[in-house]
Design a protein around this motif. Structure first.
Motif, PDB file in Angstrom:
ATOM      1  N   VAL A  65       0.860  -1.191   0.000  1.00  0.00           N
ATOM      2  CA  VAL A  65       0.000   0.000   0.000  1.00  0.00           C
ATOM      3  C   VAL A  65       0.891   1.234   0.000  1.00  0.00           C
ATOM      4  N   LEU A  66       0.732   2.058  -1.019  1.00  0.00           N
ATOM      5  CA  LEU A  66       1.506   3.300  -1.156  1.00  0.00           C
ATOM      6  C   LEU A  66       0.567   4.495  -1.125  1.00  0.00           C
ATOM      7  N   THR A  67       0.989   5.560  -0.453  1.00  0.00           N
ATOM      8  CA  THR A  67       0.195   6.789  -0.401  1.00  0.00           C
ATOM      9  C   THR A  67       1.089   7.996  -0.639  1.00  0.00           C
ATOM     10  N   ASP A 118      10.858  -3.480  -4.234  1.00  0.00           N
ATOM     11  CA  ASP A 118      11.217  -3.046  -5.591  1.00  0.00           C
ATOM     12  C   ASP A 118      10.030  -2.386  -6.278  1.00  0.00           C
ATOM     13  N   MET A 119       8.844  -2.970  -6.107  1.00  0.00           N
ATOM     14  CA  MET A 119       7.639  -2.379  -6.687  1.00  0.00           C
ATOM     15  C   MET A 119       7.414  -0.980  -6.148  1.00  0.00           C
ATOM     16  N   ALA A 120       7.594  -0.809  -4.833  1.00  0.00           N
ATOM     17  CA  ALA A 120       7.397   0.506  -4.213  1.00  0.00           C
ATOM     18  C   ALA A 120       8.369   1.522  -4.795  1.00  0.00           C
ATOM     19  N   LYS A 121       9.607   1.116  -4.969  1.00  0.00           N
ATOM     20  CA  LYS A 121      10.619   2.018  -5.523  1.00  0.00           C
ATOM     21  C   LYS A 121      10.301   2.376  -6.972  1.00  0.00           C
ATOM     22  N   MET A 122       9.959   1.356  -7.759  1.00  0.00           N
ATOM     23  CA  MET A 122       9.727   1.592  -9.182  1.00  0.00           C
ATOM     24  C   MET A 122       8.522   2.489  -9.413  1.00  0.00           C
ATOM     25  N   GLY A 144       7.842  10.279 -10.175  1.00  0.00           N
ATOM     26  CA  GLY A 144       8.683  11.459  -9.982  1.00  0.00           C
ATOM     27  C   GLY A 144       8.944  11.808  -8.535  1.00  0.00           C
ATOM     28  N   ALA A 145       8.837  10.818  -7.649  1.00  0.00           N
ATOM     29  CA  ALA A 145       9.070  11.081  -6.228  1.00  0.00           C
ATOM     30  C   ALA A 145      10.543  11.330  -5.943  1.00  0.00           C
ATOM     31  N   PHE A 146      10.796  12.194  -4.974  1.00  0.00           N
ATOM     32  CA  PHE A 146      12.148  12.430  -4.496  1.00  0.00           C
ATOM     33  C   PHE A 146      12.519  11.414  -3.417  1.00  0.00           C
ATOM     34  N   ASP A 147      11.525  11.027  -2.617  1.00  0.00           N
ATOM     35  CA  ASP A 147      11.779  10.115  -1.500  1.00  0.00           C
ATOM     36  C   ASP A 147      10.653   9.111  -1.368  1.00  0.00           C
ATOM     37  N   MET A 165      11.978   5.921   8.241  1.00  0.00           N
ATOM     38  CA  MET A 165      13.092   5.657   7.343  1.00  0.00           C
ATOM     39  C   MET A 165      12.770   6.191   5.955  1.00  0.00           C
ATOM     40  N   LYS A 166      13.810   6.428   5.165  1.00  0.00           N
ATOM     41  CA  LYS A 166      13.586   6.931   3.809  1.00  0.00           C
ATOM     42  C   LYS A 166      14.569   6.322   2.820  1.00  0.00           C
ATOM     43  N   PHE A 167      14.109   6.276   1.574  1.00  0.00           N
ATOM     44  CA  PHE A 167      14.946   5.896   0.437  1.00  0.00           C
ATOM     45  C   PHE A 167      14.890   7.076  -0.528  1.00  0.00           C
ATOM     46  N   SER A 168      16.023   7.691  -0.807  1.00  0.00           N
ATOM     47  CA  SER A 168      16.058   8.898  -1.637  1.00  0.00           C
ATOM     48  C   SER A 168      16.470   8.549  -3.064  1.00  0.00           C
ATOM     49  N   PHE A 169      15.625   8.944  -4.027  1.00  0.00           N
ATOM     50  CA  PHE A 169      15.903   8.644  -5.424  1.00  0.00           C
ATOM     51  C   PHE A 169      16.900   9.614  -6.030  1.00  0.00           C
TER      52      PHE A 169
END
Length: 452
Positions: A118-120, A154-158, A164-167, A336-340
């Motif tokens: 689930v992504l928001t 991986d799905m969440a990141k892709m 166009g998300a930054f994080d 936590m964060k993952f920065s693109f």
């Protein structure tokens, strides 16, 4: 950005995940609506609830801030039942047999879902760079297939990157962090329920003359949320079932998804105002209900293995998400964060920093090498690690060239031995052998690789 533009962006990104085969599990991704559309008849027959019938439009045709993706076994002929479950079914009485089949067998169509995400979108006025949050990620307890969790990340990141998300951010849910936090949601729910009821009554009249658009009723939402909640069950050290997510929480996320709710008013160019900033009066000695305080630490300790999993997938803890980004509730879950936007530059910056400590001649060679980043070091650097300042590894039979080509996708927790990585660190990052790297040598737990 208008609502139409937002709709087109999400529709385009969602379409790319329909029946996309994932690397580790071999299952395919799709949205929850796409799954229900494909298995509507079977779901109706099995549960006796309305999962869309006749000419109703079930497929994704409206979008909000929340998206739900599922990882599905779409193979009709696959023998998916684990051997131990088969034995239990064979030996069990009818009641026990039916219960096991409900949990494991594909006669229950929802068992084809081996994981969900689930992504928001949580972009707001306090943090206006586009940001997506993982509200829930779960590999099913009733699946023995490996790699489902990493495929979901991986799905969440892709999807987030496609939007166009930054994080990409998340909270690490646990049973301790909200201890001592007074709930203020009941009154809000009562108010929102009355407003929603009025809006639904008005919209029902408007929809009578339009094409029938299927939305799940209360009973169907209850079925979905209960089955998804059961999938997130885990056993503690005493073999007792524990759940990190509440069924009511999942039910709320599903309603947001199916109703296409948005927090921002895109037509009026107004971003969501977000929650509130939370100052920590004494960061060296935070209160027990503050980020870094007693209940935060207890909750973080209880989920240390889960946080290690996220770290292995490139996430870093960042307290400012809780205090300043105004995305989440006041419960001090670890954030936590993952920065693109940082990813393409990290390798080059690491090399550029190294040039400050090198002779001019070496620096020039190194600077030249950075033009070929982010793939990593050149073959010349691999052949002559000493000359270029590459850190040698002290393992047995090490020689120049016997290291993993440093890439930003590889976890930074391995920096002490940057050229040698455990096989699981490479596989769990989604790097593909033969495409991203080739193996020079491997032992029981490690691979020695060079990039292609």
């Amino acid at each position: 950005m208008s609502s139409l533009e937002q709709h087109i962006d999400i529709a385009t990104a969602t379409d790319q995940f329909d029946l996309r085969s994932m690397k580790r599990s071999g299952f395919v991704s799709m949205s929850l609506r796409a799954f229900i559309c494909r298995w509507s008849e079977d779901l109706c027959d099995y549960y006796g609830e309305d999962f869309g019938t006749g000419d109703s439009v079930i497929w994704d045709s409206q979008f909000g801030d929340t998206m739900i993706f599922v990882l599905v076994d779409n193979d009709l002929g696959r023998d998916h039942l684990p051997d131990d479950v088969k034995k239990k079914i064979k030996r069990a009485g009818k009641w026990r047999r039916d219960k096991l089949k409900h949990k494991w067998s594909y006669k229950n169509p929802l068992n084809r879902i081996h994981g969900y995400l689930v992504l928001t979108e949580v972009t707001n006025t306090s943090h206006s760079e586009r940001t997506y949050a993982i509200d829930a990620v779960c590999s099913s307890f009733y699946s023995n297939v490996k790699g489902v969790g990493s495929d979901l990340i991986d799905m969440a990141k892709m999807f987030s990157e496609e939007m166009g998300a930054f994080d990409l951010i998340l909270e690490v849910a646990n049973e301790y962090s909200e201890t001592g936090i007074e709930s203020d949601t009941e009154s809000d729910e009562e108010e929102s329920e009355s407003e929603d009821d009025m809006e639904l009554e008005e919209s029902d009249d408007e929809m009578d003359d339009e094409e029938t658009f299927w939305n799940p009723d209360e009973d169907t939402i209850s079925v979905l949320s209960e089955e998804f909640w059961k999938k997130c069950m885990r056993l503690d050290h005493r073999k007792n079932p524990v759940y990190n997510l509440d069924q009511e929480y999942l039910s709320g996320l599903m309603e947001q998804y199916f109703d296409g709710e948005t927090k921002s008013d895109y037509d009026k160019q107004k971003l969501w105002e977000g929650t509130e900033k939370r100052d920590i009066l004494d960061k060296n000695d935070p209160g027990e209900n503050e980020y870094g305080g007693f209940w935060y630490r207890k909750g973080k300790k209880s989920q240390s293995r889960l946080m290690q999993f996220y770290e292995m997938n490139g996430f870093k803890e960042d307290s400012s998400i809780h205090t300043d980004w105004c995305c989440f509730s006041k419960v001090p879950y670890p954030t936590m964060k993952f920065s693109f936007k940082e990813m393409p530059q990290e390798g080059s910056e690491k090399l550029l920093e190294a040039t400050k400590k090198m002779p001019q001649e070496g620096s020039e060679k190194l600077l030249e090498a950075t033009k070929k980043m982010p793939q990593g070091q050149t073959q010349e650097m691999r052949d002559n690690p000493g000359e270029f300042g590459s850190k040698s590894w002290g393992g047995k039979k090490w020689k120049p060239g016997s290291f993993v080509l440093y890439k930003t996708e590889i976890p930074k927790g391995c920096e002490n031995h940057p050229w040698n990585h455990r096989e699981e660190d490479i596989v769990n990052r989604g790097l593909v052998e033969g495409e991203d790297y080739k193996v020079w040598k491997k032992n029981r737990i490690s691979k020695f690789c060079i990039g292609l």
